[in-house]
Design a protein around this motif. Structure first.
Motif, PDB file in Angstrom:
ATOM      1  N   ILE A  26       0.940  -0.949   0.012  1.00 27.11           N
ATOM      2  CA  ILE A  26      -0.013  -0.061  -0.105  1.00 27.11           C
ATOM      3  C   ILE A  26       0.851   1.297   0.105  1.00 27.11           C
ATOM      4  O   ILE A  26       1.952   1.430   0.744  1.00 27.11           O
ATOM      5  N   LEU A  27       0.619   2.160  -0.936  1.00 28.46           N
ATOM      6  CA  LEU A  27       1.199   3.430  -0.912  1.00 28.46           C
ATOM      7  C   LEU A  27       0.213   4.473  -0.468  1.00 28.46           C
ATOM      8  O   LEU A  27      -0.674   4.596  -1.251  1.00 28.46           O
ATOM      9  N   VAL A  79       3.208   8.353  -3.462  1.00 28.98           N
ATOM     10  CA  VAL A  79       2.736   7.797  -4.796  1.00 28.98           C
ATOM     11  C   VAL A  79       3.224   8.428  -6.006  1.00 28.98           C
ATOM     12  O   VAL A  79       3.423   7.874  -6.871  1.00 28.98           O
ATOM     13  N   LYS A  80       3.805   9.747  -6.005  1.00 28.45           N
ATOM     14  CA  LYS A  80       4.475  10.285  -7.113  1.00 28.45           C
ATOM     15  C   LYS A  80       5.821   9.681  -7.315  1.00 28.45           C
ATOM     16  O   LYS A  80       6.242   9.531  -8.631  1.00 28.45           O
ATOM     17  N   GLU A  81       6.551   9.245  -6.168  1.00 24.66           N
ATOM     18  CA  GLU A  81       7.943   8.561  -6.456  1.00 24.66           C
ATOM     19  C   GLU A  81       7.487   7.233  -7.273  1.00 24.66           C
ATOM     20  O   GLU A  81       8.380   6.930  -8.200  1.00 24.66           O
ATOM     21  N   ALA A  82       6.546   6.522  -6.754  1.00 25.27           N
ATOM     22  CA  ALA A  82       6.247   5.058  -7.561  1.00 25.27           C
ATOM     23  C   ALA A  82       5.808   5.311  -8.874  1.00 25.27           C
ATOM     24  O   ALA A  82       6.355   4.675  -9.768  1.00 25.27           O
ATOM     25  N   LEU A  83       4.629   6.042  -9.202  1.00 25.30           N
ATOM     26  CA  LEU A  83       4.159   6.078 -10.400  1.00 25.30           C
ATOM     27  C   LEU A  83       4.590   7.129 -11.363  1.00 25.30           C
ATOM     28  O   LEU A  83       4.557   6.847 -12.631  1.00 25.30           O
ATOM     29  N   PHE A  97       6.677   0.229 -12.039  1.00 24.89           N
ATOM     30  CA  PHE A  97       5.326   0.011 -11.051  1.00 24.89           C
ATOM     31  C   PHE A  97       4.260  -0.004 -12.242  1.00 24.89           C
ATOM     32  O   PHE A  97       3.181   0.412 -11.926  1.00 24.89           O
ATOM     33  N   LEU A  98       4.456  -0.399 -13.362  1.00 27.03           N
ATOM     34  CA  LEU A  98       3.782  -0.021 -14.748  1.00 27.03           C
ATOM     35  C   LEU A  98       2.548  -1.004 -14.931  1.00 27.03           C
ATOM     36  O   LEU A  98       1.619  -0.932 -15.430  1.00 27.03           O
ATOM     37  N   ASN A  99       2.590  -2.559 -14.387  1.00 25.99           N
ATOM     38  CA  ASN A  99       1.938  -3.370 -14.760  1.00 25.99           C
ATOM     39  C   ASN A  99       0.520  -3.343 -14.169  1.00 25.99           C
ATOM     40  O   ASN A  99       0.413  -2.672 -13.116  1.00 25.99           O
ATOM     41  N   ARG A 100      -0.458  -3.777 -14.549  1.00 27.82           N
ATOM     42  CA  ARG A 100      -1.736  -3.847 -13.842  1.00 27.82           C
ATOM     43  C   ARG A 100      -1.771  -5.036 -12.841  1.00 27.82           C
ATOM     44  O   ARG A 100      -1.255  -6.154 -13.219  1.00 27.82           O
ATOM     45  N   GLY A 101      -2.329  -4.893 -11.760  1.00 23.78           N
ATOM     46  CA  GLY A 101      -2.262  -6.001 -10.749  1.00 23.78           C
ATOM     47  C   GLY A 101      -3.487  -6.633 -10.858  1.00 23.78           C
ATOM     48  O   GLY A 101      -4.186  -6.881 -11.646  1.00 23.78           O
ATOM     49  N   SER A 102      -3.873  -7.528  -9.622  1.00 26.73           N
ATOM     50  CA  SER A 102      -5.042  -8.492  -9.551  1.00 26.73           C
ATOM     51  C   SER A 102      -6.201  -7.601  -9.178  1.00 26.73           C
ATOM     52  O   SER A 102      -6.166  -7.008  -8.389  1.00 26.73           O
ATOM     53  N   LEU A 103      -7.073  -7.833 -10.129  1.00 24.69           N
ATOM     54  CA  LEU A 103      -8.429  -7.242  -9.791  1.00 24.69           C
ATOM     55  C   LEU A 103      -9.514  -8.399 -10.028  1.00 24.69           C
ATOM     56  O   LEU A 103      -9.975  -8.415 -11.131  1.00 24.69           O
ATOM     57  N   PRO A 104      -9.900  -9.295  -8.999  1.00 26.25           N
ATOM     58  CA  PRO A 104     -10.484 -10.687  -9.505  1.00 26.25           C
ATOM     59  C   PRO A 104     -11.687 -10.627 -10.220  1.00 26.25           C
ATOM     60  O   PRO A 104     -12.116 -11.142 -11.197  1.00 26.25           O
TER      61      PRO A 104
END
Length: 516
Positions: free
Chosen positions: A101-102, A108-112, A119-126
């Motif tokens: 969690i960010l 958030v700015k540093e990561a995105l 941090f470019l890929n889409r994560g899991s959204l079941p």
């Protein structure tokens, strides 16, 4: 007669187990227990080592993960509370799935932005993985995503996004809203579905070349069902599904209705694709769907192409849903805010009358001459906070971040509400305060913490379209009407009814009183 001490042939009496056999069985059992114990220790060792390298967080329970901590006060408030304890970067377990969690603007700015490619890929959204089957612009990764995003940006731009030519269909739709509100003769009504239809018409015009009337009962029912599906996704039932996707499909509950509620809209998209295929003229593309079909034809011999029927259906379905839902919810929240604080309407009426008057259609050039309206729209988006959790990302490699190591493929959730309400960026983050976007001389000012569309390469492709649509819709409606409620503004509750994936506005009846 058989000899004494010998068994008859075919006798069912088992042969005695001798000592050596017993020793062999015991050895096997001991070995098996030892092996299982070793694997459990090894598994726990890997788990403990992984947790040691990753950001800290609450201790998860087997299977449940951090479910209990996340539901104690509601999902979004719980995420904010955990950040107060563990800091701006921490790890929770969505069931058995670790998620970093960010929180806060800087993190958030540093990561995105600063480390966006990591941090470019889409994560899991079941839930959405089941709806879109891992296809479409929002839900794919790698080269396929890069190709689809580049194509989508260029095609939307060709059809007017970011250009003056897109004003006309938005102005026309705003005029349809005005006529509809006039026809109500100042009778109170809930505008939710009408606003969804108006917003969806903008998306539908660009994507599929179609428009629907507000009195089309069949279409309005499809939109109502889609909105209901979003309500369930944002409720605790949707959160259950995302945490326990392997068992929730088999359990009773409202979550099972999500997919059937969205199916009629999916069928509309499929039928539109079929019609477009039958009437396609490659020399004269009419909309986004035509352009995609032409690209499919060009790459039909490329077996690794991303331009196939599955990606077309999912991309159209996703862009339509996201555009219609998020914009209509923002407008709905905005109307509630303007009714709650009628002095804002007075100020806006004055600015509109000075810059545009009550007859001329507003245009994109007017936006820079209307600092109060511009600031209001930014503050409405900030305060309404439509997607408070953002959309989950995933790491493309092992990422060293703030002294921790986030393994490749780990889900990462940038909690956008903590950016939009970061006290380092906004003076009074919990209040509606238009001064967040106005300087001392009353001119519009930008704010780095304004990230309702997320940030980096995965940010919303239709940001400029949404911003133009909000400006024209609000300006036209306020040019023609004063909005009131059937209750005293002081008693009007504008708090979200659901806060999960999406913040959903409460249902209220509005009165549109003509100013002309």
């Amino acid at each position: 007669m058989a000899q004494k001490g010998k068994q008859c042939r075919g006798s069912s009496v088992a042969a005695p187990v001798n000592g050596r056999d017993m020793i062999d069985i015991n050895s096997v059992m001991v070995g098996l227990v030892g092996f299982v114990t070793f694997m459990l220790v090894l598994s726990y060792g890997k788990y403990a080592w992984r947790r040691k390298k990753m950001p800290p967080g609450p201790v998860p329970l087997p299977i449940l993960g951090n479910f209990l901590q996340l539901q104690s006060e509601g999902l979004v408030p719980s995420l904010i509370k955990l950040a107060e304890k563990f800091g701006p970067i921490y790890t929770i377990y969505m069931g058995s799935r670790p998620t970093v969690i960010l929180t806060g603007y800087q993190t958030v700015k540093e990561a995105l932005v600063d480390m966006g490619d990591a941090f470019l890929n889409r994560g899991s959204l079941p839930i959405f993985d089941r709806i879109f089957n891992y296809r479409g612009l929002t839900f794919i990764n790698g080269d396929s995503w890069k190709q689809l995003r580049q194509f989508s940006l260029m095609t939307l731009k060709d059809f007017g996004m970011g250009k003056k030519s897109l004003e006309e269909p938005i102005q026309a739709e705003a005029q349809h809203l005005v006529e509809h509100f006039i026809s109500l003769n100042e009778q109170p009504f809930d505008p939710s579905t009408t606003l969804t239809c108006a917003s969806s018409n903008i998306s539908s015009n660009i994507l599929m070349g179609t428009r629907h009337d507000y009195n089309d009962k069949k279409w309005m029912k499809i939109l109502e069902d889609s909105c209901q599906a979003f309500h369930i996704v944002s409720s605790i039932w949707g959160q259950f599904y995302d945490m326990f996707p392997k068992i929730m499909p088999y359990l009773p509950g409202p979550h099972r209705k999500i997919f059937s509620l969205l199916k009629p809209l999916e069928d509309v998209v499929k039928e539109s694709i079929r019609t477009h295929q039958e009437t396609l003229d490659p020399a004269c593309p009419r909309d986004f769907m035509d352009c995609f079909l032409i690209r499919m034809k060009q790459e039909e011999k490329n077996f690794e192409t991303s331009f196939d029927m599955a990606n077309l259906k999912s991309t159209i379905f996703d862009m339509f849903l996201g555009g219609a839902e998020s914009t209509s919810v923002t407008v709905n929240f905005g109307f509630l805010i303007l009714i709650k604080y009628p002095e804002l309407q007075d100020k806006l009426h004055e600015e509109i009358d000075q810059v545009i008057g009550q007859i001329r259609q507003p245009s994109v050039e007017d936006r820079n001459k209307m600092p109060y309206m511009n600031a209001l729209l930014h503050e409405i988006q900030r305060y309404s906070d439509v997607f408070p959790m953002g959309i989950v990302r995933s790491t493309t490699r092992d990422v060293p971040f703030h002294g921790y190591c986030i393994p490749k493929g780990t889900d990462v959730l940038p909690v956008l509400t903590t950016v939009l309400r970061d006290p380092s960026q906004f003076e009074s983050p919990g209040d509606f305060n238009i001064k967040h976007f106005l300087d001392e001389s009353g001119k519009f000012k930008k704010n780095n913490g304004f990230l309702p569309f997320s940030a980096g390469k995965r940010s919303c492709v239709a940001e400029s379209l949404v911003r133009l649509q909000l400006f024209i819709f609000f300006t036209v409606i306020l040019q023609k009407f004063t909005m009131k409620s059937i209750m005293d503004p002081k008693d009007l509750d504008i708090s979200p009814t659901e806060s999960g994936l999406e913040n959903l506005p409460p249902v209220h009846k509005f009165i549109f009183i003509s100013r002309v």
